[in-house]
Design an enzyme around this catalytic site. Structure first.
Site, short mmCIF file in Angstrom:
data_model
loop_
_atom_site.label_atom_id
_atom_site.label_comp_id
_atom_site.label_asym_id
_atom_site.label_seq_id
_atom_site.Cartn_x
_atom_site.Cartn_y
_atom_site.Cartn_z
N THR A 62 0.82 -1.21 0.00
CA THR A 62 0.00 0.00 0.00
C THR A 62 0.85 1.25 0.00
O THR A 62 0.47 2.27 -0.60
CB THR A 62 -0.93 0.00 1.24
N TYR A 75 -7.40 1.27 -4.47
CA TYR A 75 -6.04 1.51 -4.96
C TYR A 75 -5.43 0.20 -5.44
O TYR A 75 -5.92 -0.88 -5.13
CB TYR A 75 -5.16 2.14 -3.87
N THR A 141 1.12 -4.03 4.51
CA THR A 141 0.87 -4.28 5.93
C THR A 141 0.26 -5.65 6.22
O THR A 141 0.37 -6.14 7.34
CB THR A 141 -0.07 -3.19 6.50
N ASP A 142 -0.38 -6.29 5.24
CA ASP A 142 -1.12 -7.52 5.53
C ASP A 142 -0.24 -8.64 6.06
O ASP A 142 -0.65 -9.39 6.94
CB ASP A 142 -1.85 -8.00 4.27
N LYS A 214 -0.80 -6.91 13.21
CA LYS A 214 -1.82 -6.00 12.69
C LYS A 214 -3.14 -6.28 13.39
O LYS A 214 -3.59 -7.43 13.46
CB LYS A 214 -1.96 -6.19 11.18
N GLU A 334 -5.15 -27.62 29.40
CA GLU A 334 -6.38 -28.23 28.89
C GLU A 334 -6.09 -29.43 27.99
O GLU A 334 -6.93 -30.30 27.81
CB GLU A 334 -7.20 -27.20 28.12
#
Length: 379
Positions: A62, A75, A141-142, A214, A334
């Site tokens: 981006t 975009y 950023t992903d 993120k 657990e």
């Protein structure tokens, strides 16, 4: 054709011309030969020579995106080169001597092993040959956190590596990329950044590769470190403030495999009414490891747990992580991890647990006890 007569110069014009000629002549005679304009700024060359050398490796994302007419705010990622990004940010040349190279031009949803290996090898080469004092990577950023964590585990040395992105494209009215890139270079150029491993710099925060993640789909306030907090901040008025001491020389644990690909490790997401199908499907497609994005403390349904037990008995690595945003996954609470041969991810989220599992398998580490020690040792 009518010719217009040229009137003779007036007394004022003649006097102005007579005054101007000596001034121009004086200026030309006074100017050093060879265009040495630096003479007006003593010490500029010396200052530039002493600036740290920062290598900028661009991958797209981006931060390099341009507006697309298909919708408001739409975009296309990776449309602007690293060189163009640097030129768009005033003052970068006063922070460091910069050199940009384009590694890829993709959105980070398409990030892959080939680009990871190219980044790791180029960074290592730059450090080994003393080509750079630090590296800045522009990235979407992903999957930024996964690339940061991967590089943190394979790049040798104590020189800073900073990964940076943006939530808004370069053509947005309020693009956050230029400010983030400026701060990333600022951090990479700071001597106090040495020995801190790979760092992510966005939105005035400096965050470590292990914990950063993120947390919001669109907000610029998206990257956080829930379990341990930022390692520092970048303040436009106060400069860089590190909140922790540097750990010192960081020795990478893992070597890159000879090929261009890491072993196949699947992430299986736990949910209500879950059956064994996603686990069986991962095994049928050749997964060498399975990371469970479990509920709560890395748990899952009885049918899924039984399928994971069967997978572990076949020699497939099983790592329990959690879909919960923060907290540690603990052993033998657990789930009986010792009995089932499972590994717990500690604080690593599923996507980072997958990266570490891939590196461990590629390094020949497959025994559950050794795998667990490796997960614990990175904390």
């Amino acid at each position: 054709m009518t010719k217009h007569a040229v009137s003779p110069p007036s007394r004022r014009q003649r006097r102005t011309f007579m005054l101007a000629v000596p001034l121009v002549a004086f200026a030309l005679c006074s100017w050093p030969i060879g265009g040495a304009a630096h003479a007006a700024e003593p010490g500029k060359d010396t200052l530039a020579a002493n600036l740290p050398r920062i290598l900028v490796l661009a991958t797209g994302g981006t931060i390099a995106g341009q507006a697309d007419p298909r919708a408001t705010g739409a975009y296309k990622s990776g449309q602007i080169t690293g060189e163009q990004l640097m030129q768009s940010v005033p003052g970068l040349d006063k922070l460091a001597k910069l050199n940009a190279e384009q590694i890829s031009s993709i959105g980070s949803q398409d990030m892959n092993d080939k680009v990871w290996f190219a980044l790791a090898r180029r960074i290592q080469e730059a450090f080994d040959k003393n080509e750079a004092d630090g590296v800045v990577i522009t990235h979407g950023t992903d999957t930024l956190e996964e690339t940061a964590f991967f590089l943190d585990n394979v790049v040798r040395g104590d020189k800073p590596v900073v990964i940076v992105g943006s939530m808004r494209p370069a053509t947005a009215v309020s693009a956050d990329g230029p400010g983030n890139l400026y701060e990333a270079v600022q951090v990479a150029a700071d001597p106090r950044s040495r020995g801190r491993g790979v760092m992510a710099v966005l939105n005035d925060k400096i965050q470590g590769a292990r914990s950063v993640t993120k947390t919001n789909t669109t907000s610029i306030e998206t990257f956080n470190t829930s379990n341990d907090g930022p390692i520092g901040y970048v303040d436009t008025a106060g400069g860089i403030r590190f909140m922790t001491q540097a750990a010192g020389f960081k020795r990478a644990t893992y070597q890159l495999p000879a090929g261009e690909q890491l072993p196949r490790v699947a992430i299986v997401y736990s949910h209500a009414n879950m059956d064994a199908v996603p686990i069986e499907d991962a095994i049928s497609h050749g997964a060498k490891g399975i990371v469970l994005a479990g509920v709560g403390d890395g748990n899952t349904s009885k049918p899924a747990l039984e399928a994971l037990e069967a997978a572990a008995k076949k020699g497939i690595i099983v790592v329990r992580s959690t879909r919960v945003r923060s907290g540690f996954v603990t052993r033998n609470v657990e789930v009986d991890d010792d009995k089932n041969g499972f590994v717990v991810s500690e604080d690593l989220n599923p996507q980072k647990a997958r990266v570490l599992t891939q590196l461990l398998i590629a390094s020949g580490v497959t025994a559950p006890a050794e795998l667990q020690r490796a997960f614990t040792a990175t904390w």
